[in-house]
Design an enzyme around this catalytic site. Structure first.
Site, PDB file in Angstrom:
ATOM      1  N   PRO A  63      -0.294   8.337   4.546  1.00 28.97           N
ATOM      2  CA  PRO A  63      -0.428   9.631   3.878  1.00 28.97           C
ATOM      3  C   PRO A  63      -1.188   9.504   2.558  1.00 28.97           C
ATOM      4  CG  PRO A  63       1.810   9.302   4.661  1.00 28.97           C
ATOM      5  CD  PRO A  63       1.103   7.998   4.840  1.00 28.97           C
ATOM      6  N   GLU A  64      -2.044  10.476   2.293  1.00 29.86           N
ATOM      7  CA  GLU A  64      -2.803  10.491   1.045  1.00 29.86           C
ATOM      8  C   GLU A  64      -2.250  11.598   0.152  1.00 29.86           C
ATOM      9  OE1 GLU A  64      -7.068  10.163   1.760  1.00 29.86           O
ATOM     10  OE2 GLU A  64      -6.681   9.251   3.708  1.00 29.86           O
ATOM     11  N   HIS A 116      14.517   6.219  14.306  1.00 31.65           N
ATOM     12  CA  HIS A 116      14.079   5.302  13.245  1.00 31.65           C
ATOM     13  C   HIS A 116      14.539   5.760  11.866  1.00 31.65           C
ATOM     14  CE1 HIS A 116      11.605   3.227  16.206  1.00 31.65           C
ATOM     15  NE2 HIS A 116      11.146   4.400  16.597  1.00 31.65           N
ATOM     16  N   LYS A 158     -18.527   0.045 -12.387  1.00 35.06           N
ATOM     17  CA  LYS A 158     -18.220  -0.778 -11.218  1.00 35.06           C
ATOM     18  C   LYS A 158     -19.492  -1.088 -10.428  1.00 35.06           C
ATOM     19  CE  LYS A 158     -13.688  -0.516 -11.733  1.00 35.06           C
ATOM     20  NZ  LYS A 158     -12.816  -1.702 -11.948  1.00 35.06           N
ATOM     21  N   ARG A 162       7.274   2.497  11.799  1.00 30.27           N
ATOM     22  CA  ARG A 162       6.568   1.211  11.667  1.00 30.27           C
ATOM     23  C   ARG A 162       7.145   0.312  10.578  1.00 30.27           C
ATOM     24  NH1 ARG A 162       0.473   3.896  12.146  1.00 30.27           N
ATOM     25  NH2 ARG A 162       0.694   4.588  14.298  1.00 30.27           N
TER      26      ARG A 162
END
Length: 286
Positions: free
Chosen positions: A2-3, A96, A161, A115
């Site tokens: 998830p973002e 889960h 950068k 997971r």
């Protein structure tokens, strides 16, 4: 994983359905769900029991709860498949569900993680740059939806950068909340290939890129985030719909919405990147 928009959807759900409630008991049924809490599951359960949830907060992709015990935060790592669900006490327990917190009115706050990459960990709150965050989040930069996000400072940081722009977008110490999906979407909107060197991009181009990041995340948030399967849901178990509006990510061999050229998929940092070979031309290599 998830973002920012997906985590913000979860945060809002917790603010609506968990904040203000007390935690009666906590049960941990899988050790990996508390592996970041060094003292172990029994310690985490004992320290959470009796606390009242005061707020649900977020920075970038990082989520935490605060309590009526000053200085304490529960940092929630969603990992690849973590879910925070608020369920009635009599709701069937998910296969889960590795952590279950019984709330004062009998409802349960459940951490479900197929997971097992995510988990809960208690931490201390510290002040960083005028904002109080958990100590484990202190190194994370502000995200584009933060009211104190400084676009010009981030532009300067990016231009320092000497590496690929997509790599910089994914660096949570420069700008937080962006993952693979929204990086590809913002780069498509700005007409930039992800392998362009950040230091070689002009300030106006970077401002356009950051504005694209903010726009795409705001649009995704409005429809509940991006869901490709049942693993990302909000606290009520509902999926987001922004996957229907994606312009680049996951659209290999589909026509570009801007020029109709077929989109391509390439490997970048051990993940897939999606772009338009015409609108987002690769840089020439010296």
């Amino acid at each position: 994983m998830p973002e920012l928009p997906e985590v913000e959807v979860v945060r809002r759900g917790l603010a609506d359905h968990a904040v203000g409630r007390a935690i009666d008991t906590v049960t941990v049924t899988h050790p990996r769900a508390v592996r970041r809490h060094v003292a172990g599951g029994a310690d985490l359960a004992a320290r959470l029991s009796g606390l009242r949830i005061d707020s649900a907060q977020r920075r970038g992709k990082y989520l935490w709860l605060t309590f009526d015990e000053p200085g304490t935060a529960l940092v929630v790592h969603l990992g690849m498949s973590g879910q925070m669900l608020v369920q009635p006490a009599d709701a069937p327990v998910e296969k889960h569900a590795h952590i279950r917190a019984v709330l004062g009115d009998g409802a349960e706050l459940r951490f479900v993680d197929q997971r097992t990459f995510g988990g809960w960990a208690l931490g201390e709150l510290v002040e960083v740059d005028g904002t109080v965050v958990p100590d484990s989040v202190a190194h994370i930069a502000r995200d584009p939806l933060d009211p104190r996000f400084d676009r010009e400072a981030v532009v300067a940081a990016i231009r320092a950068k000497n590496t690929e722009i997509k790599r910089v977008l994914l660096d949570q110490t420069v700008i937080s909340g962006i993952g693979n999906i929204y990086a590809d979407e913002a780069l498509w909107r700005a007409g930039l290939h992800g392998t362009r060197i950040a230091a070689e991009l002009t300030r106006p181009v970077l401002r356009t890129l950051l504005d694209g990041v903010s726009a795409v995340m705001t649009e995704a948030l409005a429809v509940g985030g991006t869901s490709f399967d049942a693993l990302y849901v909000n606290v009520n178990g509902e999926s987001g719909y922004f996957s229907r509006s994606l312009a680049a990510y996951g659209r290999e061999d589909e026509p570009c919405d801007r020029c109709a050229t077929l989109l391509v998929r390439e490997q970048f940092m051990n993940r897939s990147s999606f772009s338009c070979p015409k609108c987002q031309r690769k840089p020439r290599r010296r």
